[in-house]
Design a protein around this motif. Structure first.
Motif, mmCIF file in Angstrom:
data_model
loop_
_atom_site.group_PDB
_atom_site.id
_atom_site.type_symbol
_atom_site.label_atom_id
_atom_site.label_comp_id
_atom_site.label_asym_id
_atom_site.label_seq_id
_atom_site.Cartn_x
_atom_site.Cartn_y
_atom_site.Cartn_z
ATOM 1 N N ILE A 151 73.061 -84.756 6.039
ATOM 2 C CA ILE A 151 72.967 -84.611 7.494
ATOM 3 C C ILE A 151 72.368 -83.241 7.842
ATOM 4 O O ILE A 151 72.768 -82.221 7.282
ATOM 5 N N ASN A 152 71.369 -83.247 8.712
ATOM 6 C CA ASN A 152 70.665 -82.037 9.159
ATOM 7 C C ASN A 152 69.874 -81.337 8.071
ATOM 8 O O ASN A 152 69.495 -80.176 8.221
ATOM 9 N N VAL A 165 72.331 -92.033 5.965
ATOM 10 C CA VAL A 165 72.277 -91.233 7.186
ATOM 11 C C VAL A 165 71.020 -91.621 7.966
ATOM 12 O O VAL A 165 70.021 -91.998 7.383
ATOM 13 N N GLN A 204 70.826 -87.394 10.983
ATOM 14 C CA GLN A 204 71.684 -86.594 11.870
ATOM 15 C C GLN A 204 73.093 -87.145 11.979
ATOM 16 O O GLN A 204 73.996 -86.475 12.431
ATOM 17 N N GLN A 205 73.233 -88.388 11.621
ATOM 18 C CA GLN A 205 74.573 -88.983 11.681
ATOM 19 C C GLN A 205 74.682 -90.061 10.606
ATOM 20 O O GLN A 205 73.682 -90.562 10.118
ATOM 21 N N TYR A 206 75.931 -90.386 10.269
ATOM 22 C CA TYR A 206 76.134 -91.454 9.284
ATOM 23 C C TYR A 206 75.799 -92.800 9.902
ATOM 24 O O TYR A 206 76.079 -93.037 11.082
#
Ligand code: ATP
Ligand code: MG
Length: 387
Positions: free
Chosen positions: A128-129, A163, A178-180
C-alpha cells in the motif's frame, strides 16, 4: 587389471566388461528376485570405475553401500523451501491453485525475493502506497543470485498482493495500491487459510526445515547435488536417504520429482557442452510416478528419462511391476535387466521376445540382460565383495 564387474555371462562364465549402463537402465523382477542387490552391484562397479552416481533412496537400503557419502533428509540434510517456484511449491504441498491465484503466488514470491535480497527488509513487503516505479526498479534487479525468499511469509504476502487504487478522485495510479481489495481477499480466504496450514504442517517443516534448530548443522540438498554433478565432491557416490518420505506418502512423489528436476536443470543450465557422465539410481520407481498423462510430462523421473541423455545423465529404475510404468516411460530405456517375472503380460511389456518359461524359472540373482536390437543374454549378478 582385475575388473570389478557386476554381471557375468551365465553360459561362458566370463565377466561382462563392456559398459551397459551408458543408457537408461530398467531393472525389473518380482519381489525378492534380486533387483536391489543388482543395483548395489552395479553401483559397486561404478565405484571401481571411478564414476559418479547419485542414489535417491526412499527405503534406506542403500545406506550399506561403502565408500558413499550419505545425506539423510530431515536429519543432516534439508531442502531450501525459499528456492521453490510457484509450481514446485504447489507440487510439494499437494495443492493445485486456480490459475489467477497461481499468478498471485508467483507475484508474491517475487515480492519476497525483492524484500529479502534487495530491499533487505523483514516480513512481507507492504504494497500500500508503494511507488510503482520504485518497485519496478527493484524487480529489475532480481536475478539468479537473488533467488531465495522467506517461504513462511507467503500467506501474508499474498494478501499484500491484493491491493488496488481508490475508486474515486483520490486514486493515484503511480502507486502499487492504496487500499486492500477486500472482496478479492475474502473470496480467496479459504485458499489462503489452507495454504497457511500446509506451510505450518509437520511434513513441510521437517522436509524444508523452516524452523531453525540452533546447534544442529544441516546441509542443503540442492547444494550437495550441485557438488556431485560438477565433480567437486571428493567421493563419487552420493546416497540421498529419503526414508523420511515413508511417513509422508502424499509428498514423496513430488519430492523425488523435485530432486530429479534440480539435477536435470543444473545440467541444462550449465552450457559448456561436455558433461561427465552421472548415473542416477531410483529403487521401486513405480511408487513415485503419477498415473495421468498430463502429470507424467511434468514429472522429474520422466523428464530425466527424456532429456537426460543429452546432458550425460543416465538413470536406473527398479520396479517389480513394469506394467505400472506408463508405456511412454518404458520406451525410454535402452537396456533392461530382467529378473524372475511370474506374469506373462509384465514380461511382454519389457521383453516380448523372451520365453516366459525361461524368465519364470530364473533364480534369485540371475537375470536376462537385454539391449535394444541385441538378443537377450542370461547373466549372473555378482554380489559385491563387501556384501
Ligand atoms: N546376486 C545375488 N547373489 C546372492 N544373493 C542374492 C543376489 N541377489 C539377491 N540375493 C538375495 O535375495 C534377497 C532379495 O534380494 P533383493 O532385496 O535384491 O530383491 P528385490 O528384488 O530388490 O526385492 P524387493 O522387490 O522386495 O525389493 C537378498 O536379501 C539376498 O539375500
Ligand atoms: Mg528391492
Amino acid at each position: 587389471m582385475s575388473l570389478q564387474a557386476a554381471l557375468k555371462d551365465a553360459r561362458s562364465g566370463k565377466k561382462i566388461t563392456e559398459p551397459f549402463f551408458n543408457q537408461h537402465l530398467l531393472i525389473v523382477g518380482q519381489t525378492g528376485s534380486g533387483k536391489t542387490t543388482s543395483a548395489l552391484s552395479i553401483l559397486d562397479q561404478l565405484q571401481h570405475e571411478n564414476q559418479t552416481a547419485i542414489v535417491l533412496d526412499p527405503t534406506g537400503e542403500y545406506a550399506q553401500l561403502p565408500n558413499a557419502v550419505t545425506y539423510k533428509l530431515g536429519e543432516n540434510a534439508y531442502l531450501e523451501a525459499g528456492k521453490l517456484s510457484e509450481v514446485a511449491l504447489q507440487e510439494v504441498m499437494g495443492i493445485k491453485l486456480p490459475l489467477a491465484m497461481e499468478r498471485q503466488l508467483a507475484r508474491a514470491i517475487n515480492s519476497l525475493k525483492v524484500q529479502r535480497n534487495i530491499a533487505h527488509g523483514h516480513g512481507p513487503l507492504k504494497k500500500i502506497n508503494y511507488p510503482a516505479d520504485r518497485y519496478q526498479r527493484l524487480l529489475e534487479q532480481l536475478s539468479d543470485w537473488a533467488s531465495e525468499y522467506q517461504v513462511t511469509d507467503l500467506p501474508q504476502q499474498l494478501v499484500e498482493e491484493m491491493v488496488v487504487p481508490f475508486d474515486n478522485e483520490h486514486a493515484d495510479y503511480c502507486l502499487l495500491g492504496q487500499q486492500y481489495d477486500r472482496q478479492g481477499i475474502n473470496r480467496q480466504w479459504g485458499l489462503l487459510t489452507d495454504f497457511r496450514e500446509r506451510l505450518a504442517s509437520q511434513a513441510f517443516r521437517e522436509l524444508f526445515d523452516t524452523v531453525a534448530h540452533p546447534g544442529t548443522s544441516k546441509t542443503e540438498l540442492g547444494f550437495v547435488l550441485k557438488m556431485f554433478l560438477n565433480q567437486r565432491a571428493s567421493h563419487r557416490t552420493l546416497v540421498v536417504d529419503l526414508s523420511i518420505l515413508k511417513r509422508y506418502e502424499q509428498q514423496q512423489g513430488a519430492i523425488i520429482s523435485y530432486l530429479l528436476k534440480l539435477i536435470l536443470n543444473d545440467r541444462l543450465a550449465t552450457n559448456n557442452g561436455t558433461f561427465m557422465p552421472v548415473k542416477l539410481v531410483l529403487d521401486e520407481a513405480h511408487r513415485y510416478l503419477p498415473t495421468g498423462d498430463a502429470q507424467l510430462a511434468k514429472n522429474g523421473i520422466f523428464q530425466v528419462l527424456r532429456e537426460g541423455r543429452k546432458v550425460n545423465l543416465q538413470m536406473a529404475l527398479t520396479t517389480q511391476s513394469p506394467l505400472d510404468l506408463p508405456a511412454r516411460l518404458r520406451s525410454q530405456f535402452g537396456i533392461s535387466l530382467i529378473h524372475r517375472l511370474l506374469d506373462q503380460d509384465e514380461l511382454a511389456s519389457v521383453a516380448p521376445d523372451l520365453a516366459f518359461e525361461d524368465v519364470a524359472k530364473l533364480e534369485t540373482g540371475q537375470a536376462f540382460l537385454k539391449q535394444r536390437s541385441i538378443p537377450a543374454k542370461k547373466v549372473l549378478v555378482q554380489a559385491p565383495q563387501w556384501w
